[in-house]
Design a protein around this motif. Structure first.
Motif, mmCIF file in Angstrom:
data_model
loop_
_atom_site.group_PDB
_atom_site.id
_atom_site.type_symbol
_atom_site.label_atom_id
_atom_site.label_comp_id
_atom_site.label_asym_id
_atom_site.label_seq_id
_atom_site.Cartn_x
_atom_site.Cartn_y
_atom_site.Cartn_z
ATOM 1 N N VAL A 144 -26.236 74.485 61.678
ATOM 2 C CA VAL A 144 -26.785 73.204 60.964
ATOM 3 C C VAL A 144 -25.683 73.034 59.822
ATOM 4 O O VAL A 144 -25.693 74.086 58.966
ATOM 5 C CB VAL A 144 -28.089 73.256 60.618
ATOM 6 C CG1 VAL A 144 -28.437 71.965 59.629
ATOM 7 C CG2 VAL A 144 -29.112 73.113 61.607
ATOM 8 N N VAL A 145 -25.022 72.008 59.788
ATOM 9 C CA VAL A 145 -24.149 71.687 58.516
ATOM 10 C C VAL A 145 -24.829 70.785 57.675
ATOM 11 O O VAL A 145 -25.050 69.803 57.874
ATOM 12 C CB VAL A 145 -22.871 71.066 59.382
ATOM 13 C CG1 VAL A 145 -21.991 70.677 58.208
ATOM 14 C CG2 VAL A 145 -22.120 71.851 60.176
ATOM 15 N N ALA A 153 -30.572 57.400 41.377
ATOM 16 C CA ALA A 153 -30.697 58.019 40.006
ATOM 17 C C ALA A 153 -29.845 58.967 39.676
ATOM 18 O O ALA A 153 -30.094 59.554 38.661
ATOM 19 C CB ALA A 153 -32.234 58.356 40.115
ATOM 20 N N GLY A 154 -28.937 59.250 40.426
ATOM 21 C CA GLY A 154 -27.829 60.481 39.814
ATOM 22 C C GLY A 154 -28.326 61.848 40.357
ATOM 23 O O GLY A 154 -28.007 62.807 40.104
ATOM 24 N N VAL A 155 -29.462 61.977 41.177
ATOM 25 C CA VAL A 155 -30.216 63.162 41.582
ATOM 26 C C VAL A 155 -29.425 63.560 42.979
ATOM 27 O O VAL A 155 -29.222 62.842 43.834
ATOM 28 C CB VAL A 155 -31.572 63.196 41.901
ATOM 29 C CG1 VAL A 155 -32.140 64.443 42.418
ATOM 30 C CG2 VAL A 155 -32.295 62.616 40.742
ATOM 31 N N VAL A 156 -28.806 64.999 42.848
ATOM 32 C CA VAL A 156 -28.121 65.610 44.152
ATOM 33 C C VAL A 156 -29.201 66.345 44.876
ATOM 34 O O VAL A 156 -29.901 67.041 44.397
ATOM 35 C CB VAL A 156 -27.288 66.282 43.351
ATOM 36 C CG1 VAL A 156 -26.436 67.191 44.652
ATOM 37 C CG2 VAL A 156 -26.166 65.923 42.432
ATOM 38 N N ARG A 157 -29.046 65.810 46.120
ATOM 39 C CA ARG A 157 -30.136 66.489 46.874
ATOM 40 C C ARG A 157 -29.059 66.791 48.300
ATOM 41 O O ARG A 157 -28.230 66.307 48.765
ATOM 42 C CB ARG A 157 -31.151 65.485 47.402
ATOM 43 C CG ARG A 157 -30.711 64.300 48.042
ATOM 44 C CD ARG A 157 -31.911 63.200 48.212
ATOM 45 N NE ARG A 157 -31.479 62.047 48.470
ATOM 46 C CZ ARG A 157 -31.659 61.860 49.934
ATOM 47 N NH1 ARG A 157 -31.800 62.674 50.821
ATOM 48 N NH2 ARG A 157 -31.053 60.513 50.374
ATOM 49 N N GLU A 158 -29.935 67.939 49.068
ATOM 50 C CA GLU A 158 -29.097 68.486 50.200
ATOM 51 C C GLU A 158 -29.486 67.522 51.376
ATOM 52 O O GLU A 158 -30.894 67.156 51.649
ATOM 53 C CB GLU A 158 -29.620 69.914 50.267
ATOM 54 C CG GLU A 158 -28.766 70.599 51.386
ATOM 55 C CD GLU A 158 -29.308 72.153 51.674
ATOM 56 O OE1 GLU A 158 -28.469 72.951 51.007
ATOM 57 O OE2 GLU A 158 -30.422 72.496 51.612
ATOM 58 N N VAL A 159 -28.444 67.203 52.074
ATOM 59 C CA VAL A 159 -28.778 66.302 53.300
ATOM 60 C C VAL A 159 -28.013 67.011 54.546
ATOM 61 O O VAL A 159 -27.329 67.694 54.596
ATOM 62 C CB VAL A 159 -28.350 65.051 53.198
ATOM 63 C CG1 VAL A 159 -28.746 64.206 52.134
ATOM 64 C CG2 VAL A 159 -26.777 64.908 52.840
ATOM 65 N N LEU A 160 -28.622 66.586 55.609
ATOM 66 C CA LEU A 160 -28.239 67.131 57.040
ATOM 67 C C LEU A 160 -26.866 66.320 57.458
ATOM 68 O O LEU A 160 -26.975 65.022 57.491
ATOM 69 C CB LEU A 160 -29.270 67.134 58.255
ATOM 70 C CG LEU A 160 -28.981 67.426 59.569
ATOM 71 C CD1 LEU A 160 -28.555 68.780 59.551
ATOM 72 C CD2 LEU A 160 -29.844 66.924 60.418
ATOM 73 N N VAL A 161 -25.810 66.901 57.680
ATOM 74 C CA VAL A 161 -24.517 66.471 57.917
ATOM 75 C C VAL A 161 -24.306 66.283 59.347
ATOM 76 O O VAL A 161 -23.920 65.415 59.972
ATOM 77 C CB VAL A 161 -23.522 66.945 57.120
ATOM 78 C CG1 VAL A 161 -22.147 66.176 57.404
ATOM 79 C CG2 VAL A 161 -23.683 66.821 55.674
ATOM 80 N N ALA A 445 -32.897 69.139 72.225
ATOM 81 C CA ALA A 445 -34.233 68.332 72.605
ATOM 82 C C ALA A 445 -35.130 68.807 71.169
ATOM 83 O O ALA A 445 -35.951 67.919 70.866
ATOM 84 C CB ALA A 445 -34.945 68.345 73.783
ATOM 85 N N GLU A 446 -35.087 70.263 71.109
ATOM 86 C CA GLU A 446 -36.237 70.406 70.139
ATOM 87 C C GLU A 446 -35.735 70.250 68.570
ATOM 88 O O GLU A 446 -36.370 70.210 67.688
ATOM 89 C CB GLU A 446 -36.383 72.099 70.204
ATOM 90 C CG GLU A 446 -37.227 72.445 71.374
ATOM 91 C CD GLU A 446 -38.454 71.899 71.413
ATOM 92 O OE1 GLU A 446 -39.045 71.759 70.461
ATOM 93 O OE2 GLU A 446 -39.190 72.080 72.770
ATOM 94 N N HIS A 447 -34.377 70.285 68.364
ATOM 95 C CA HIS A 447 -34.014 70.656 66.950
ATOM 96 C C HIS A 447 -33.105 69.364 66.349
ATOM 97 O O HIS A 447 -32.974 69.259 65.316
ATOM 98 C CB HIS A 447 -33.296 71.891 66.905
ATOM 99 C CG HIS A 447 -33.997 73.038 66.843
ATOM 100 N ND1 HIS A 447 -35.045 73.623 65.906
ATOM 101 C CD2 HIS A 447 -33.744 73.874 67.885
ATOM 102 C CE1 HIS A 447 -35.315 74.484 66.377
ATOM 103 N NE2 HIS A 447 -34.993 75.006 67.527
ATOM 104 N N PHE A 448 -32.341 68.647 67.572
ATOM 105 C CA PHE A 448 -31.494 67.735 66.893
ATOM 106 C C PHE A 448 -32.065 66.465 66.416
ATOM 107 O O PHE A 448 -33.235 66.125 67.005
ATOM 108 C CB PHE A 448 -30.585 67.336 67.975
ATOM 109 C CG PHE A 448 -29.301 67.952 68.119
ATOM 110 C CD1 PHE A 448 -29.440 69.484 68.090
ATOM 111 C CD2 PHE A 448 -28.152 67.623 68.458
ATOM 112 C CE1 PHE A 448 -28.423 70.263 68.318
ATOM 113 C CE2 PHE A 448 -27.058 68.360 68.271
ATOM 114 C CZ PHE A 448 -26.993 69.936 68.471
ATOM 115 N N GLU A 449 -31.699 66.022 65.353
ATOM 116 C CA GLU A 449 -32.597 64.850 64.619
ATOM 117 C C GLU A 449 -32.001 63.509 65.123
ATOM 118 O O GLU A 449 -30.848 63.318 65.974
ATOM 119 C CB GLU A 449 -32.062 64.881 63.209
ATOM 120 C CG GLU A 449 -32.522 65.721 62.288
ATOM 121 C CD GLU A 449 -33.927 65.858 62.282
ATOM 122 O OE1 GLU A 449 -34.846 64.752 62.278
ATOM 123 O OE2 GLU A 449 -34.523 66.877 62.383
ATOM 124 N N PRO A 450 -32.914 62.424 65.145
ATOM 125 C CA PRO A 450 -32.500 61.056 65.995
ATOM 126 C C PRO A 450 -31.120 60.543 65.436
ATOM 127 O O PRO A 450 -30.363 59.964 66.535
ATOM 128 C CB PRO A 450 -33.797 60.123 65.510
ATOM 129 C CG PRO A 450 -34.706 61.306 65.106
ATOM 130 C CD PRO A 450 -34.176 62.297 64.359
#
Length: 574
Positions: A144-145, A153-161, A445-450
């Motif tokens: 997972v990358v 609002a300037g808030v840094v959050r972690e996202v799925l790339v 099928a189990e883990h990949f996001e739409p």
């Protein structure tokens, strides 16, 4: 230790009594003992394959039949990775568009993964291991990358790339499993890793600094005897997948505790991140440890080397040698070095003629017996090579050698029966690649996001489709994951199949399209029959959607035309 383990009724009791590290140290040692004889044989076979020789052995002459047979079989068993082929399992689902779209999404995602991470090298390496050691292993890796995103609002959050799934080759010495007679009985598998201090810290955090670096990759690089710089040392870790507890464990030999315990990271139905290893033909039902195939004909290979060495020595001794009358030593010595059309003057030519000419003053060694022995040795060696081919199942027709005196029918029969064992090996490789593709499909099928799936495939993934993909029972009942051939295909046969498909569709259209235009009521039957026919052809799987759409358009036009004919001249419907 063994007595203590024997007195424990369950593994949980044994692990609790010994402690996690001690228990797994004992388990790994049992597995090492189980494979020790096989590993020793494998190393000897690989030395023979690489022609590793030292000292006086370098002067020997060999015919490396192991290398020759391995290259022939490797090319015959695996030529390319099989393309994913994901379809609806039953024809009764022909009208279920969601499951058709599910199959398309999975197939495109798997094809994208193959384009991004080519599986050819891992699988071909496993095939080579199977031919030399009797077993080849490939596992599935999932990454997972993650990245960072700043909102309004300037808030840094972690996202799925991104998400990735790929095949990873496992060296034959870096794989252990619980001793068993069949794969279903295997309770755990383990993969060996050599990690630097930085890799340990990145993977395990603070715990990574406690791991001893006990494995040296360069003992001679130490500035002082007995000391190796840390840059040349590695930690030897075992990544253990325990099916009983469905946990992934990390064990280091020099530690008195397990380095880490993790819940099942992949959630696979079979738990293990690898299919059953690809095994060679030499195995029995009382153990999973195979026998290197070379061990079956190593006596013949040794005899072949002895014959080759004898031939070399005799050929080296096969020289033109003789004696001559010292009275004519200058003339005869010059004659031995003379070139074409050069004549040597002889001062005492009359004496040479009286002595019987050259044949009277010169006698050569008779090399006919040596030549006859060499010819006999060559015949014996060829017979021995043929005997090795019979043991290994490499027929002459597979190797491309034919007898011009044989008829085409005779050669076809030889090819058919000579390739029976080869076909069984090819099927084993195809099943191995298919199992790898199925593991990757399950992870997708189990883990990949739409969003990731949509970007990979270009198709929208609805909530219902995602739910169905992640339900094991529904996905397995309705979707079948296969691969096509992993060997070279017959181009002419593929062309014939495509032409047969085109002819079948053309014939169907000529008969059914006019009938649909006359009687639009039979359009559903025609579309169902056409879909049933198309799914029988591998070449037609990519055209199913287009053909179905065209047939539906023709059916709509036929219904509209029929309704138009039923309208009276006044313009109002009846």
């Amino acid at each position: 230790m063994d007595i203590l383990l024997d007195n424990m009724e369950t593994r949980a009791e044994a692990e609790a009594a010994l402690g996690g590290a001690a228990f797994w140290r004992a388990e790994l040692e049992l597995a090492r003992n189980d494979r020790k004889e096989w590993l020793d044989k494998t190393r000897q076979v690989i030395d023979r394959y690489r022609d590793e020789r030292e000292g006086s052995a370098r002067a020997e002459r060999r015919l490396n039949v192991l290398w020759s047979n391995t290259e022939t079989l490797k090319s015959a068993l695996f030529a390319r990775p099989g393309k994913p082929d994901v379809r609806r399992r039953w024809s009764a689902n022909a009208d279920d568009e969601m499951f058709r779209d599910m199959a398309t999404v999975l197939e495109r995602a798997l094809a994208y993964g193959q384009d991004r991470h080519d599986p050819f090298l891992p699988v071909s390496s496993a095939v080579l291991d199977m031919l030399l050691s009797g077993r080849g292993v490939v596992r599935v890796g999932y990454d997972v990358v993650l990245g960072e995103e700043t909102d309004a609002a300037g808030v840094v959050r972690e996202v799925l790339v991104d998400q990735e799934v790929r095949e990873e080759y496992v060296h034959y010495a870096d794989f252990l499993h619980a001793p068993a007679r069949k794969w279903d009985e295997v309770r755990w598998v383990a993969f060996r890793h050599l990690m630097t201090r930085d890799a340990l810290a990145a993977r395990f955090g603070e715990a990574g600094f406690e791991v001893p670096l006990g494995h040296s990759i360069a003992q001679e690089s130490s500035p002082r005897k007995g000391e190796v710089p840390e840059g040349f040392r590695r930690a030897e870790l075992w990544e253990i997948w325990d099916a009983d507890s469905r946990m992934r464990l990390w064990f280091c030999e020099g530690m008195d505790r397990l380095l880490a315990r993790e819940e099942d990271p992949l959630g696979l139905d079979g738990f293990f991140p690898c299919p059953e290893p690809l095994c060679g033909p030499v195995r029995t039902n009382d153990t999973l440890m195979p026998v290197p195939e070379f061990c079956i004909y190593q006596d013949q290979a040794d005899e072949l080397d002895r014959l080759t060495m004898r031939i070399h020595r005799l050929v080296d001794a096969l020289r033109r040698r003789g004696v001559y009358d010292a009275q004519f030593k200058n003339e005869l010595a010059s004659l031995a070095l003379a070139e074409d059309n050069r004549f040597i003057p002889v001062d005492a030519y009359a004496a040479l003629r009286e002595a019987g000419g050259l044949s009277g003053v010169f006698a050569s060694e008779d090399i006919t017996p040596i030549a006859q022995v060499i010819a006999s040795l060559y015949q014996q060696r060829q017979a021995l090579i043929q005997q090795i081919y019979e043991v290994t199942g490499i027929s002459d027709i597979v190797r491309g050698a034919t007898d011009p005196r044989e008829t085409a029918t005779a050669q076809r029969i030889k090819g058919q029966y000579g390739s029976l064992r080869l076909r069984m090996r090819q099927d084993a490789v195809i099943r191995f690649v298919r199992d790898l593709v199925r593991l990757k499909a399950e992870i997708v099928a189990e883990h990949f996001e739409p969003g990731i799936l949509t970007a990979m495939t270009g198709l929208p993934v609805s909530a219902d489709m995602l739910l169905a993909l992640r339900r094991d029972s529904l996905r397995n009942y309705r979707i079948d994951v296969e691969t096509d051939s992993t060997v070279f295909e017959d181009t002419e046969s593929e062309k014939a199949q495509r032409m047969q498909f085109v002819q079948a569709i053309t014939s169907f259209g000529e008969k059914w399209i006019p009938a649909m235009q006359r009687m639009p009521e039979i359009a559903p039957l025609a579309i169902a029959l056409l879909g049933f026919s198309v799914r029988a052809f591998k070449a037609g799987s990519g055209l199913e959607d287009t053909i179905t759409r065209v047939m539906n358009d023709l059916a709509d036009k036929a219904r509209a035309k029929q309704r138009g004919l039923a309208v009276p001249a006044g313009g109002k419907g009846s």
